[in-house]
Design a protein around this motif. Structure first.
Motif, PDB file in Angstrom:
ATOM      1  N   GLU A   1       0.878  -1.174   0.000  1.00  0.00           N
ATOM      2  CA  GLU A   1       0.000   0.000   0.000  1.00  0.00           C
ATOM      3  C   GLU A   1       0.910   1.218   0.000  1.00  0.00           C
ATOM      4  O   GLU A   1       1.623   1.459   0.959  1.00  0.00           O
ATOM      5  CB  GLU A   1      -0.873   0.013   1.253  1.00  0.00           C
ATOM      6  CG  GLU A   1      -1.776  -1.200   1.392  1.00  0.00           C
ATOM      7  CD  GLU A   1      -2.300  -1.343   2.810  1.00  0.00           C
ATOM      8  OE1 GLU A   1      -2.894  -0.391   3.325  1.00  0.00           O
ATOM      9  OE2 GLU A   1      -2.073  -2.401   3.417  1.00  0.00           O
TER      10      GLU A   1
ATOM     11  N   HIS B   1       2.825  -0.105   3.633  1.00  0.00           N
ATOM     12  CA  HIS B   1       2.508  -1.361   4.306  1.00  0.00           C
ATOM     13  C   HIS B   1       2.773  -2.514   3.348  1.00  0.00           C
ATOM     14  O   HIS B   1       2.362  -2.470   2.195  1.00  0.00           O
ATOM     15  CB  HIS B   1       1.044  -1.382   4.731  1.00  0.00           C
ATOM     16  CG  HIS B   1       0.710  -0.327   5.744  1.00  0.00           C
ATOM     17  ND1 HIS B   1      -0.546  -0.116   6.216  1.00  0.00           N
ATOM     18  CD2 HIS B   1       1.502   0.571   6.377  1.00  0.00           C
ATOM     19  CE1 HIS B   1      -0.526   0.864   7.095  1.00  0.00           C
ATOM     20  NE2 HIS B   1       0.706   1.311   7.204  1.00  0.00           N
TER      21      HIS B   1
ATOM     22  N   ASN C   1       1.773  -6.170   2.875  1.00  0.00           N
ATOM     23  CA  ASN C   1       0.924  -7.295   3.274  1.00  0.00           C
ATOM     24  C   ASN C   1       1.565  -8.559   2.736  1.00  0.00           C
ATOM     25  O   ASN C   1       1.768  -8.689   1.525  1.00  0.00           O
ATOM     26  CB  ASN C   1      -0.481  -7.119   2.708  1.00  0.00           C
ATOM     27  CG  ASN C   1      -1.194  -5.936   3.344  1.00  0.00           C
ATOM     28  OD1 ASN C   1      -1.856  -6.068   4.355  1.00  0.00           O
ATOM     29  ND2 ASN C   1      -1.026  -4.757   2.763  1.00  0.00           N
TER      30      ASN C   1
ATOM     31  N   GLU D   1       0.708  -7.819   8.142  1.00  0.00           N
ATOM     32  CA  GLU D   1       0.884  -6.513   7.533  1.00  0.00           C
ATOM     33  C   GLU D   1       2.095  -5.861   8.187  1.00  0.00           C
ATOM     34  O   GLU D   1       2.044  -5.490   9.355  1.00  0.00           O
ATOM     35  CB  GLU D   1      -0.386  -5.682   7.766  1.00  0.00           C
ATOM     36  CG  GLU D   1      -0.391  -4.385   7.033  1.00  0.00           C
ATOM     37  CD  GLU D   1      -1.771  -3.706   7.074  1.00  0.00           C
ATOM     38  OE1 GLU D   1      -2.787  -4.415   7.132  1.00  0.00           O
ATOM     39  OE2 GLU D   1      -1.808  -2.476   7.060  1.00  0.00           O
TER      40      GLU D   1
HETATM   41 MG    MG Z   1      -3.160  -1.803   5.341  1.00  0.00          MG
END
Ligand code: MG
Ligand code: ADP
Length: 718
Positions: free
Chosen positions: A208, A335, A337, A466
């Protein structure tokens, strides 16, 4: 005055024809293009290489190159480049034209298998931490067939690895691919305890990307933003993010035009972008795609960062990927993931439907947190940089201590398992434990989705972890390398322990439970569900023995710890030479970044701020002088202001002088580590003090003559 410089009109975006499914991947030499442009045998051989890593023969490479060339020419390309990820950050490319003289006064479009597969860019000035001496200053780039070629503008970009003549990795891709091989091997073996059909395990990454946009005309008159990517000074705007009215708010028209344009480009390049929204801070936004296999996902993120910059310019914006461009408001992260999945379609970090699937899930979950526990300092090193250091530990981002958050439900399962005695463990039915929590009617993917802890740097979010400490400008590969390697090592150790118990006569399930129980107890210190931003946590983490180091150059040491060398060595990801070289590059990069910031700050302070403040001071002096001449007027407030300006300018001059002296001392240090430490301890520490005085001046000096756009002007796009 400043406002007049801004063009508020949105650039018109050419509305893409058709639906995303019509143009998705149009600029990618993906499977559809391969089928069309390669003969059957060549296509089959390439698939084999992509899926099973079978080496390519020169003959097949020639056929692929011919097909790829034809596809590229038909799609408007006239140049090609090997596209790689050097340790400087960003991506590197050197374009060559397809056209070659044909020896008869004309040109022919040439592109052989040899040119596709391997090149020797004259890349002696890329950082290599001393691996390549000048006499063998050769680095090779070699095609990575697992990531498809694509066209940007009119250039065919071929994703490649970048290695030294002697075979060492000089980039991010080589170790990432090695770590993916390691996790595949180790995880597949563990999967076979549960399902004999598993042949391959993939590591997935969904990033992200957070970023800021600023108006280009304002950016161009902020030398600090231009040269360092962040503001080195600037008083907080009266309004910033207190009202939290930007988060998920309506996206300004101009920004929307940029986003649409960007998404269109991304989709054509096969980047499956999905989510866009405003972030917490003003002018801060986020873009996230659907997750992909980690190598491809990382290439896509690298590509995105380049494209963003290009498209932003088209819209008279500049995109800021720095982790902390503005003081006093949130910084930007990326982030990561992360999850693992099998070729049979099972997400190993997602709870399953049967007891066996859930035991497999708990096995992978426990191995993950155990790996993070054992390498928490190293994991922090993987995301540490001069720029991300501003974000971590500040009151809005993950702390500079790595811990994991599992959520109450999963935590309870682990605690219950760890506390089980004797045969309890094998009677322990994970399926029922999850059911007992009253969520059996909810699809498994929703597990824990509402149970969130925003302050955790490494949070379990129901079907993945995450990793939030990653910086917005980082190459995700670095975090993925450490995570996948540490996990692979952990799984290998786990398997050894389980096999030993089985050999000693234990039943498989029992052996697994016993080893897991031990691991859950041993790594308890890494689990933290409380507020990661609090001071109590810092004290508590220290008591727990977690890595609490905050100095960036010292955090890099973790790469050279005995445990790290062994883990990376055993997993075949890094040799000692490579790690030494890479940490050297890290220290050098750190030093250079602080050095540049120091220079820019010094210039701005002495050439922009002090002269303007003095000018205003002179005006005030003139006024006071005249007031005295007239007599009977009270000049005390003005005199107070003059004194304040005097104090601040004198302090700025003195502190800047001290900073320059500290830099001179640090510059004489030869050893890259010692030099970085000196820059951290003696140079960077001056910045905030100098800035404090400048920001005070900004509050009192006449706005008409203040030389730099202010936060309130930079931060509120319309
Ligand atoms: Mg997130
Ligand atoms: P949030 O901001 O709530 O964390 P987003 O939707 O912005 O969620 O981003 C979530 C990211 O996680 C997306 O890139 C998504 O594709 C990715 N993701 C979802 N499931 C997985 C998974 N199993 N493995 C890896 N990434 C995943």
């Amino acid at each position: 005055m400043v406002d007049a410089a801004i063009n508020h009109t949105a650039v018109e975006v050419k509305v893409p024809e058709g639906r995303p499914s019509d143009y998705f991947g149009k600029k990618v030499f993906g499977r559809a293009a391969m089928r069309k442009y390669l003969d059957k045998r060549t296509y089959a051989a390439l698939l084999d290489t992509m899926e099973k890593r079978t080496p390519l023969t020169r003959e097949v490479a020639d056929s692929i190159a011919a097909g790829m060339r034809q596809w590229a020419l038909e799609h408007g390309a006239d140049h090609y480049t090997h596209w790689f990820q050097p340790l400087t950050g960003g991506t590197a490319e050197k374009h060559d034209a397809f056209a070659e003289p044909d020896g008869q006064g004309g040109v022919l479009e040439e592109f052989s298998g040899k040119l596709l597969v391997q090149q020797e860019p004259d890349a002696s000035s890329f950082p290599n931490g001393g691996i390549r001496n000048t006499f063998e200053a050769r680095g090779y780039s070699a095609w990575d067939p697992t990531s498809p070629a694509f066209i940007v503008d009119t250039t065919l970009c071929i994703p490649t690895v970048f290695i030294a003549y002697t075979g060492e990795a000089l980039d991010y891709k080589v170790p990432l691919l090695r770590s993916l091989t390691a996790i595949d091997k180790a995880a597949t073996e563990v999967c076979r305890y549960f399902d004999k059909n598993v042949e391959k395990v993939f590591s997935y990454l969904g990033w992200e990307q957070e970023y800021f946009l600023v108006d280009e005309s304002l950016w161009a008159v902020r030398p600090d933003l231009m040269l360092t990517g962040r503001t080195l000074m600037g008083h907080e705007s009266a309004k910033n993010q207190q009202l939290e009215d930007h988060y998920f708010g309506a996206i300004p028209t101009r920004v929307m035009a940029f986003m649409k344009d960007l998404e269109y480009e991304c989709l054509k390049l096969g980047i499956p972008v999905k989510t866009r929204h405003n972030e917490v801070a003003p002018n801060q936004f986020e873009l996230a795609p659907v997750y992909e296999e980690a190598n491809l996902a990382n290439d896509h993120n690298q590509l995105l960062m380049t494209i963003m910059d290009k498209i932003a310019r088209r819209h008279q914006f500049r995109v800021l990927l720095h982790e902390k461009p503005f003081k006093g408001i949130n910084g930007s992260g990326k982030h990561n993931n992360w999850s693992l999945g099998t070729d049979t379609g099972v997400n190993l970090l997602g709870p399953g439907k049967t007891a066996s699937e859930n035991l497999q899930f708990i096995t992978f979950l426990v191995n993950a947190i155990s790996a993070v526990y054992k390498h928490n300092g190293l994991l922090k090193a993987s995301i540490m940089s001069a720029t991300n250091a501003h974000r971590l530990g500040a009151n809005e981002a993950p702390p500079a201590i790595i811990s994991t958050f599992l959520g109450t439900q999963v935590s309870a399962v682990l605690d219950k398992l760890a506390a089980s005695k004797g045969d309890d463990a094998i009677r322990f039915d994970a399926k029922n434990v999850f059911k007992m929590s009253g969520i059996s009617h909810i699809p498994t993917l929703l597990l824990d989705n509402t149970d969130r802890n925003r302050t955790s740097p490494f949070a379990f979010t129901g079907n993945r972890f995450e990793f939030r400490a990653v910086g917005s400008s980082d190459n995700c590969a670095e975090a993925m390398i450490v995570l996948n390697s540490a996990m692979a090592y952990e799984l290998t150790e786990f398997k050894k322990a389980v096999d030993a118990k089985i050999e000693a006569g234990a039943k498989k399930e029992r052996a697994i439970y016993e080893v897991l129980k031990q691991m859950i107890k041993a790594c308890k210190a890494i689990r933290f569900d409380g507020n990661g931003y609090s001071d109590e946590w810092k004290a508590e983490a220290k008591r727990r023995g977690l890595d609490c180091e905050t100095s960036t150059p010292l955090i890099f040491d973790r790469y050279l710890d005995r445990e790290s060398l062994k883990m990376f060595g055993d997993m075949g990801v890094f040799t000692k030479v490579e790690l030494e070289a890479r940490t050297e590059v890290k220290w050098e990069t750190y030093t250079k970044k602080i050095q540049i910031e120091g220079r820019v700050l010094g210039d701005l302070a002495m050439n922009h701020i002090v002269p303007i403040a003095s000018k205003y001071e002179a005006q005030l002096l003139d006024k006071v002088y005249k007031m005295h001449q007239i007599g009977g007027l009270n000049a005390s407030s003005d005199i107070l202001l003059i004194k304040k300006i005097q104090d601040h300018t004198a302090s700025i001059q003195k502190l800047t002088g001290e900073m320059i002296d500290a830099r001179k001392v640090a510059n004489r240090i030869e050893d890259p580590r010692e030099k970085a430490i000196a820059y951290h301890d003696t140079v960077a520490v001056c910045f905030d003090e100098i800035r404090r005085h400048i920001d005070k001046l900004e509050e009192i000096v006449d706005d008409q003559i203040w030389p730099l756009p202010k936060y309130r002007e930079l931060l509120f796009l319309r």
